[in-house]
Motif scaffolding. Sequence first.
Motif, PDB file in Angstrom:
ATOM      1  N   LYS A  54      70.126 -83.477  33.271  1.00 14.96           N
ATOM      2  CA  LYS A  54      71.156 -84.400  33.563  1.00 14.96           C
ATOM      3  C   LYS A  54      70.491 -85.414  34.690  1.00 14.96           C
ATOM      4  CE  LYS A  54      75.078 -81.504  32.536  1.00 14.96           C
ATOM      5  NZ  LYS A  54      76.301 -80.639  33.132  1.00 14.96           N
ATOM      6  N   LEU A  55      69.621 -84.873  35.368  1.00 13.04           N
ATOM      7  CA  LEU A  55      68.975 -85.710  36.483  1.00 13.04           C
ATOM      8  C   LEU A  55      67.994 -86.520  36.077  1.00 13.04           C
ATOM      9  CD1 LEU A  55      69.168 -83.001  39.434  1.00 13.04           C
ATOM     10  CD2 LEU A  55      70.542 -85.110  39.123  1.00 13.04           C
ATOM     11  N   VAL A  56      67.262 -86.132  34.906  1.00 13.76           N
ATOM     12  CA  VAL A  56      66.120 -86.913  34.433  1.00 13.76           C
ATOM     13  C   VAL A  56      66.395 -88.379  34.385  1.00 13.76           C
ATOM     14  CG1 VAL A  56      64.476 -87.311  32.482  1.00 13.76           C
ATOM     15  CG2 VAL A  56      64.927 -84.923  33.631  1.00 13.76           C
ATOM     16  N   ASP A  57      65.839 -89.313  34.910  1.00 11.61           N
ATOM     17  CA  ASP A  57      65.787 -90.491  34.787  1.00 11.61           C
ATOM     18  C   ASP A  57      64.833 -91.276  33.863  1.00 11.61           C
ATOM     19  OD1 ASP A  57      66.103 -93.587  35.084  1.00 11.61           O
ATOM     20  OD2 ASP A  57      65.900 -93.503  37.019  1.00 11.61           O
ATOM     21  N   LEU A  58      64.883 -91.698  32.832  1.00 12.06           N
ATOM     22  CA  LEU A  58      64.003 -92.261  31.580  1.00 12.06           C
ATOM     23  C   LEU A  58      63.166 -93.358  32.407  1.00 12.06           C
ATOM     24  CD1 LEU A  58      65.460 -90.062  30.054  1.00 12.06           C
ATOM     25  CD2 LEU A  58      65.639 -91.665  28.145  1.00 12.06           C
ATOM     26  N   GLY A  59      63.979 -93.944  33.105  1.00 11.23           N
ATOM     27  CA  GLY A  59      63.222 -95.421  33.697  1.00 11.23           C
ATOM     28  C   GLY A  59      61.984 -94.993  34.712  1.00 11.23           C
ATOM     29  N   HIS A  60      62.024 -93.648  35.129  1.00  8.66           N
ATOM     30  CA  HIS A  60      61.047 -93.452  36.122  1.00  8.66           C
ATOM     31  C   HIS A  60      60.655 -92.043  35.805  1.00  8.66           C
ATOM     32  CE1 HIS A  60      63.970 -96.011  38.320  1.00  8.66           C
ATOM     33  NE2 HIS A  60      63.078 -96.378  39.033  1.00  8.66           N
ATOM     34  N   LEU A  61      59.611 -92.197  34.766  1.00  9.70           N
ATOM     35  CA  LEU A  61      58.775 -91.081  34.442  1.00  9.70           C
ATOM     36  C   LEU A  61      57.429 -91.182  34.839  1.00  9.70           C
ATOM     37  CD1 LEU A  61      60.162 -90.563  30.909  1.00  9.70           C
ATOM     38  CD2 LEU A  61      60.880 -89.366  32.841  1.00  9.70           C
ATOM     39  N   ASP A  62      56.986 -90.598  35.596  1.00 16.84           N
ATOM     40  CA  ASP A  62      55.550 -90.610  36.186  1.00 16.84           C
ATOM     41  C   ASP A  62      54.401 -90.054  35.192  1.00 16.84           C
ATOM     42  OD1 ASP A  62      52.908 -90.554  37.676  1.00 16.84           O
ATOM     43  OD2 ASP A  62      54.043 -90.508  39.432  1.00 16.84           O
ATOM     44  N   ARG A  63      53.738 -90.683  34.265  1.00 18.81           N
ATOM     45  CA  ARG A  63      52.994 -89.939  33.497  1.00 18.81           C
ATOM     46  C   ARG A  63      51.675 -89.540  33.915  1.00 18.81           C
ATOM     47  NH1 ARG A  63      51.668 -90.703  28.200  1.00 18.81           N
ATOM     48  NH2 ARG A  63      53.284 -91.966  27.659  1.00 18.81           N
ATOM     49  N   LYS A  64      51.393 -89.848  35.291  1.00 18.20           N
ATOM     50  CA  LYS A  64      49.931 -89.220  35.720  1.00 18.20           C
ATOM     51  C   LYS A  64      50.534 -87.837  36.459  1.00 18.20           C
ATOM     52  CE  LYS A  64      46.418 -90.085  39.310  1.00 18.20           C
ATOM     53  NZ  LYS A  64      46.072 -90.863  40.317  1.00 18.20           N
TER      54      LYS A  64
END
Length: 212
Positions: free
Chosen positions: A64-74
């Motif tokens: 629920k907390l995951v923000d798809l606009g701030h996913l750090d690929r590294k």
Amino acid sequence: MPDTITIAIDGPAGAGKGTLARRLADYYHLALLDTGLTYRAVAHMLIDKGWPLDDVAHAIEAAKLVDLGHLDRKVLSAHAVGEAASKVAVIPDVRKILVEKQRQFARSPQGAVLDGRDIGTVVCPDADVKLYVTASAEVRAQRRLAEIEANGGTADFAGILADIERRDERDTGRADSPLRPADDAHLLDTSEMDIEAAFSAARDIVDRVLGS
């Protein structure tokens, strides 16, 4: 060509779907989402907080907390996070939450490219174009080994191959949204292709479908 385009790309780890998704999104000026990162983000949050990977309640909270606009690929590309993500991804309620977020992303005004394991079958069954990108397990293991060595690391081919085969088994064998091609997906086997050839083949498929 339609004003808004949704391209769904599925396939096993290491087949090249992530690279193709980035190239296609750039070429057609579409938003891009690697849906695998959403599961990795949940796993990373569980690991970071010291919660067990099979703790369903905390996994749901993390989803629920995951923000798809701030996913750090590294950060999320770490091998341990990927292994953990395969375990988190089998939790039905986690999948339900993330799939809804992924569907919202797919409705981006400029159109979108989404890649993952169940985009054409579950997340975007009405996508304009569906690609199923695959390659032999041996080729995928060799690519992974080359990537590790190019980054200065060392690894064992047999170990990488076994890891890929385990992930394939988990992804194809899970009860909820197993990895499989959509009935109307266009198959693209990249075993004998470099990225340029694969991109050209993928672009030809997209152009043909959108032009028909």
